[in-house]
Enzyme design. Structure first.
Site, PDB file in Angstrom:
ATOM      1  N   ASP A  79      -0.475  -9.490  11.409  1.00 24.79           N
ATOM      2  CA  ASP A  79      -0.923  -9.760  10.038  1.00 24.79           C
ATOM      3  C   ASP A  79      -0.275 -11.036   9.506  1.00 24.79           C
ATOM      4  O   ASP A  79       0.257 -11.059   8.390  1.00 24.79           O
ATOM      5  CB  ASP A  79      -0.592  -8.572   9.130  1.00 24.79           C
ATOM      6  CG  ASP A  79      -1.375  -8.622   7.812  1.00 24.79           C
ATOM      7  OD1 ASP A  79      -2.417  -9.313   7.779  1.00 24.79           O
ATOM      8  OD2 ASP A  79      -0.947  -7.993   6.833  1.00 24.79           O
ATOM      9  N   PRO A 128      -0.394 -16.511   4.808  1.00 21.56           N
ATOM     10  CA  PRO A 128       0.560 -17.228   3.956  1.00 21.56           C
ATOM     11  C   PRO A 128       1.459 -16.319   3.123  1.00 21.56           C
ATOM     12  O   PRO A 128       2.637 -16.603   2.946  1.00 21.56           O
ATOM     13  CB  PRO A 128      -0.350 -18.084   3.066  1.00 21.56           C
ATOM     14  CG  PRO A 128      -1.567 -18.313   3.897  1.00 21.56           C
ATOM     15  CD  PRO A 128      -1.769 -17.054   4.665  1.00 21.56           C
ATOM     16  N   GLY A 187       0.804  -1.205   0.000  1.00 17.02           N
ATOM     17  CA  GLY A 187       0.000   0.000   0.000  1.00 17.02           C
ATOM     18  C   GLY A 187       0.839   1.258   0.000  1.00 17.02           C
ATOM     19  O   GLY A 187       0.429   2.277  -0.545  1.00 17.02           O
ATOM     20  N   VAL A 203      14.663 -12.993   0.343  1.00 17.62           N
ATOM     21  CA  VAL A 203      14.060 -14.309   0.514  1.00 17.62           C
ATOM     22  C   VAL A 203      13.471 -14.738  -0.828  1.00 17.62           C
ATOM     23  O   VAL A 203      12.489 -14.161  -1.300  1.00 17.62           O
ATOM     24  CB  VAL A 203      12.965 -14.291   1.595  1.00 17.62           C
ATOM     25  CG1 VAL A 203      12.380 -15.682   1.767  1.00 17.62           C
ATOM     26  CG2 VAL A 203      13.518 -13.772   2.907  1.00 17.62           C
TER      27      VAL A 203
END
Length: 760
Positions: free
Chosen positions: A211, A214, A98, A169
Site C-alpha cells: 500500500d 504518498p 479503519g 514522524v
C-alpha cells in the site's frame, strides 16, 4: 439517486478489504446519520465475530457500552488527550484509520520523549483486525532503516487492548512536501532514491508493503535536508515467514491496497501470487506522481468506475508516459506544476527527458517480469540518470509491442498473415530463380577476371623477388667479409655497397649495432659490449637500442658509462609515456612498480585476445607453421607478463604466468626458472625458491655443456634471451643463495671458441 440503506451499505462494505477504506466508505455513505452509522458498525462486528472464547476479544463487552460521540461525529472511547496508556500520556490524536487510532504520546518512564502510539479502535476488535494489527507491529519491528518508522515498544492495556509505540514522524505526505517546498526534478529524484532504499530494506526482511502511496510516506526536514519515512504496514505481506500466530483471512473477491497505486496482480485479486515486484509498480506510480503532479489514472475516473471496470483499467490499459501527461496539461495546471518544480511552463514537458520516461514505464510495466527486479535496482537506475550515465531501462522493443498487438487481434492478423505469406512465397520463388541465374553468370565473369588479376600479381611478385634476391646476395657477401675481418673500415665499405644496391642510406651507428650483434651471437660479450657502447656514443636511437638488446648486454658486460646514458634515456621516455618503452627495454633498469603494472595489464590484454595454440590441432602444413608461430608469441607474452607482475609486486600472478611460460612451446622455454625462484622467495616459500633455482642452475649447466661440447660460441637459444637468463640467474643467486655465482670457466671456453671462428 437512490438513498443508501443499512443493508446496501453493509454488503458493499464487506467487499472492501482495507479497514481504512472501509471506515471511510461507511462514514461517507452514512452522511452524518449517527443511528445508521451505529447500526452498520454493529452488523460488521457481528459478521466478524465467532462464537467461541478464543476468537472473541477480551473486554469487548465493556468497550461496546463505553462508546460516546465526539464533536465531529466519529466514534471514540475513553482514550482521550491526558489519558494514560501504560507509561504513555496521550497528548493529541493525529490519525485515524479503519481500525486504529494514532496519538502523539509523552513517554513518562524510563525516559521522557515524544512518540506515536497506535491502538485499536474500540468496537473493531475482530479476529481479523487483531491479526492485522499484530502483523503490522511485527513487520515494522523487523526493520531497522533510517527511512522506515521504528517500533519502540508494544503492549496491552489493562483492558486487554493491544497497542504499539513507534517513532513520531512530524512530516507531511510526499507529494505535498515536494510541492510546498518547490523541489526541482533533481531534488525530487534524490528523495525518491531514499524511499527505494527503504522499500528494498523491507523486501530484504521479507516484507511486502502492498500500500505504498504518498500518505504512507511522510517527509520532514532534518538538519535542513528532506527525510522520508515509510509508515503504515497495516496490509503488509510476509515472504517465507509468518508475522503473527493468528490467521489473517482475506475475503474472496477482495482487493488489498489503494486502486490508484495498485499493481495489476493486486487488481487480479490473486493474493498468493503477489511478490516484491508489486511494490516496484507502486514505486513507479509514486515517481510518476512526484514528477507530473498526478497519478497515471485519474482518481476520479477510478472512483466512478464499477468494480470490474476498475480492475480492467488497472490490468489492461497503458497509461500515458510522464512527458505526454505534462504536455497535455491545461495552461493553468501546467503553470502550477511548473512553479512547484521551479521550471519555465514553456519547457515543462521537455524537462522530462526520455530516460525518466523509460524508468517510470519500466517500473509500471503490466508484465512484472519486465519491471525492475528489486527496488535497489530502480534506485540505481535513477542514480545513473542523476549522474548523467546510461540507464538500464529501455523502451519495449518493436517485437514486444507487436506481440501484444497480435494477442489482441488474433483472428484478423492470422487471416492477413496467411494471405501475405502466400503472396510473399510466390514472389520469393520467382525472385530466387532469377537471382540464381544472374549470380551464376556473374560468378563466371568474376572468376575469370580474378584469375587474370592473380596471374599478373604473381608475375610481378616473382620478378620483384628475383631482383631483391640478386641485391641481397651481393650485399650479404660484402657484409660477411666485413664481419669476418672485424674491420670498421670494411663495414663502412659494405654499407656503401648496400646503399648502392638498395638505394637506402644507412646510418653509421648501424655498423656498430650489426657488428655488436654478431659478436653477441658468437658469445664474445666484451667485444659486443664495446661495439654497442660505440653505437650509443655516436647517437643510436633509444628505440633501435631496445630492439637490438643493447641495454641487457651493456648491463651484463659492465659498460657502466654507456649503460647509464641509455638508462637515463629509457627513464625519460618512460616518464613521458610509460608504455612507449618496449617490453624488452623494460627488462633491465630501474622500472617503477606503476610502469611494470601498466605493462602487465597491457600484456594480459594481448594474452586474452590471443587464442591458446593448444586448443586446436593442425591439419595441414600451413596450419602447423601458423601454430608454431602462435606458440612462440604466446610463450613470449607469458614470460613478459610474469616478469612484469613480479616487478609490480603481484607475486601470485607472476608465479602463474612464469610457470605457464615454462610449459609453453617456444624458443625460450625454461628461462623463467630464476624469476620463479625470486617470486617464491618473495612469497616466503623458501623450499620452492631453492627448487626453482636448482632447475635454473641445471638449465644453465645443460646449455653451457652443449655449447662447449659442440664448440659453439653461444647456446642455441637467441642471444638476447641468453643474456636475460644469465642476468636473472645472477639475481636469483643473490636473492635465494645470498651470493653471486662463481665465474664459470665454460663461459671463457665459449669465448675462445668464438675467437677461433673469427680468426679462422
Amino acid at each position: 439517486m437512490a438513498v443508501a440503506t443499512e443493508k446496501s451499505i453493509f454488503f458493499h462494505a464487506l467487499e472492501i478489504e482495507s479497514p481504512a477504506e472501509r471506515a471511510a466508505y461507511i462514514e461517507g455513505a452514512c452522511d452524518g446519520d449517527e443511528q445508521l452509522l451505529t447500526a452498520v458498525c454493529a452488523l460488521l462486528r457481528e459478521n466478524d465475530r465467532e462464537e467461541n472464547p478464543v476468537d472473541r476479544p477480551v473486554g469487548a463487552a465493556w468497550m461496546s457500552t463505553d462508546l460516546v460521540s465526539d464533536d465531529v461525529g466519529v466514534a471514540t472511547t475513553r482514550f482521550f488527550p491526558g489519558a494514560m496508556v501504560g507509561p504513555y500520556k496521550l497528548m493529541e490524536r493525529i490519525g485515524e484509520g479503519g481500525f486504529g487510532l494514532v496519538f502523539v504520546a509523552q513517554q513518562q518512564a524510563p525516559v521522557r520523549r515524544r512518540v506515536a502510539l497506535k491502538i485499536i479502535k474500540p468496537g473493531m476488535e475482530s479476529r481479523e483486525v487483531l491479526a492485522r494489527f499484530e502483523a503490522e507491529r511485527q513487520a515494522i519491528a523487523l526493520m531497522d532503516h533510517p527511512n522506515i518508522a521504528r517500533v519502540f515498544e508494544a503492549g496491552v492495556t489493562e483492558t486487554a487492548q493491544p497497542y504499539f509505540v513507534m517513532e513520531l514522524v512530524r512530516g507531511v505526505p510526499l507529494n505535498e512536501f515536494c510541492d510546498h517546498h518547490q523541489l526541482n526534478m533533481s531534488e525530487r529524484l534524490k528523495l525518491f532514491v531514499t524511499i527505494c532504499h527503504a522499500v528494498q530494506h523491507a523486501h530484504q526482511k521479507g516484507i511486502i508493503h502492498r500500500d505504498l502511496k504518498p500518505s504512507n510516506i511522510l517527509v520532514t526536514l532534518q538538519d535542513g535536508q528532506p527525510l522520508a519515512k515509510v509508515i503504515d504496514f497495516g496490509v503488509a505481506k510476509a515472504i517465507g515467514q509468518s508475522l503473527t500466530v493468528k490467521t489473517i483471512y482475506t475475503r474472496f473477491a477482495s482487493m488489498v491496497g489503494t486502486p490508484a497505486y495498485m499493481s495489476p496482480e493486486q487488481a487480479a485479486m490473486s493474493t498468493d501470487d503477489v511478490d516484491t515486484r508489486s511494490d516496484i509498480y507502486s514505486l513507479g506510480v509514486l515517481l510518476y506522481e512526484v514528477l507530473t503532479g498526478s497519478t497515471p489514472f485519474a482518481p476520479d475516473r477510478l472512483q466512478s468506475a464499477g468494480f470490474d471496470e476498475l480492475r480492467r483499467i488497472i490490468r489492461d490499459e497503458d497509461p500515458p508516459r510522464p512527458s505526454t501527461r505534462l504536455s497535455t496539461l491545461n495552461n493553468e495546471l501546467a503553470s502550477t506544476v511548473a512553479v512547484n518544480r521551479r521550471l519555465d511552463p514553456a519547457t515543462l514537458s521537455s524537462a522530462m527527458k526520455r530516460d525518466l520516461d523509460w524508468i517510470v514505464m519500466k517500473a509500471m510495466d503490466k508484465d512484472r517480469n519486465r519491471r525492475y527486479s528489486t527496488a535497489g535496482a530502480m534506485a540505481e537506475d535513477v542514480s545513473r540518470f542523476l549522474n548523467d550515465q546510461p540507464v538500464e531501462a529501455r523502451p519495449p522493443s518493436t517485437w514486444y509491442r507487436f506481440s501484444k498487438f497480435a494477442r489482441r487481434n488474433k483472428v484478423g492478423l492470422s487471416t492477413a498473415s496467411i494471405v501475405a505469406c502466400a503472396l510473399l512465397l510466390g514472389t520469393a520463388v520467382s525472385v530466387w530463380q532469377a537471382h540464381t541465374a544472374i549470380n551464376e553468370r556473374d560468378e563466371k565473369e568474376i572468376a575469370l577476371e580474378e584469375a587474370r588479376a592473380a596471374e599478373q600479381v604473381a608475375n610481378a611478385a616473382r620478378l620483384e623477388l628475383e631482383r631483391f634476391n640478386d641485391r641481397l646476395n651481393s650485399t650479404t657477401v660484402l657484409l660477411a667479409s666485413g664481419r669476418a675481418n672485424a674491420d670498421a673500415q670494411r663495414w663502412s665499405e659494405a654499407y656503401q655497397a648496400y646503399t648502392e644496391a638498395t638505394g637506402v642510406l644507412p646510418k653509421y651507428f648501424l655498423v656498430w649495432l650489426e657488428r655488436g650483434g654478431l659478436n653477441a651471437k658468437l658469445g664474445r660479450w666484451d667485444a659486443a659490449a664495446a661495439d654497442f657502447a660505440k653505437a650509443v656514443e655516436i647517437g643510436c636511437p633509444i628505440e633501435q637500442a631496445e630492439l637490438s638488446g643493447v641495454p641487457q648486454l651493456l648491463f651484463f658486460a659492465g659498460e657502466s658509462a654507456a649503460y647509464d646514458k641509455l638508462s637515463n634515456e629509457l627513464r625519460r621516455v618512460e616518464k613521458d609515456d610509460p608504455m612507449a618503452v618496449t617490453m624488452r627495454g623494460q627488462l633491465v633498469g630501474d622500472v617503477t612498480e606503476s610502469a611494470a603494472a601498466e605493462l602487465a595489464d597491457r600484456v594480459e590484454q594481448m594474452l586474452a585476445a590471443m587464442p591458446n595454440p593448444d586448443d586446436s590441432e593442425p591439419n595441414h602444413e600451413s596450419d602447423r607453421r601458423r601454430r608454431k608461430y602462435a606458440e612462440m608469441f604466446y610463450g613470449v607474452n607469458l614470460y613478459v607478463a610474469g616478469w612484469a607482475h613480479l616487478r609490480a609486486g603481484n607475486h601470485q600472478r607472476a608465479l602463474q604466468r612464469l610457470q605457464e611460460s615454462n610449459q609453453a612451446s617456444w624458443f625460450g622455454r625454461g628461462i623463467a626458472h630464476p624469476l620463479l625462484a625470486i617470486a617464491h622467495h618473495r612469497t616466503g616459500n623458501a623450499e620452492d625458491a631453492v627448487g626453482s633455482f636448482e632447475q635454473s642452475q641445471a638449465l644453465l649447466d645443460r646449455l653451457l655443456d652443449e655449447s662447449v661440447s659442440q664448440s659453439k660460441g653461444s647456446p642455441v637459444i637467441p642471444w638476447i634471451d641468453w643474456i636475460e637468463f644469465l642476468l636473472h640467474h645472477r639475481e636469483a643467486s643473490i636473492v635465494v643463495k645470498g651470493h653471486t655465482p662463481a665465474n664459470d670457466p665454460r663461459m671463457q671456453q665459449m669465448e675462445r671458441f668464438a675467437d677461433e671462428r673469427i680468426s679462422g
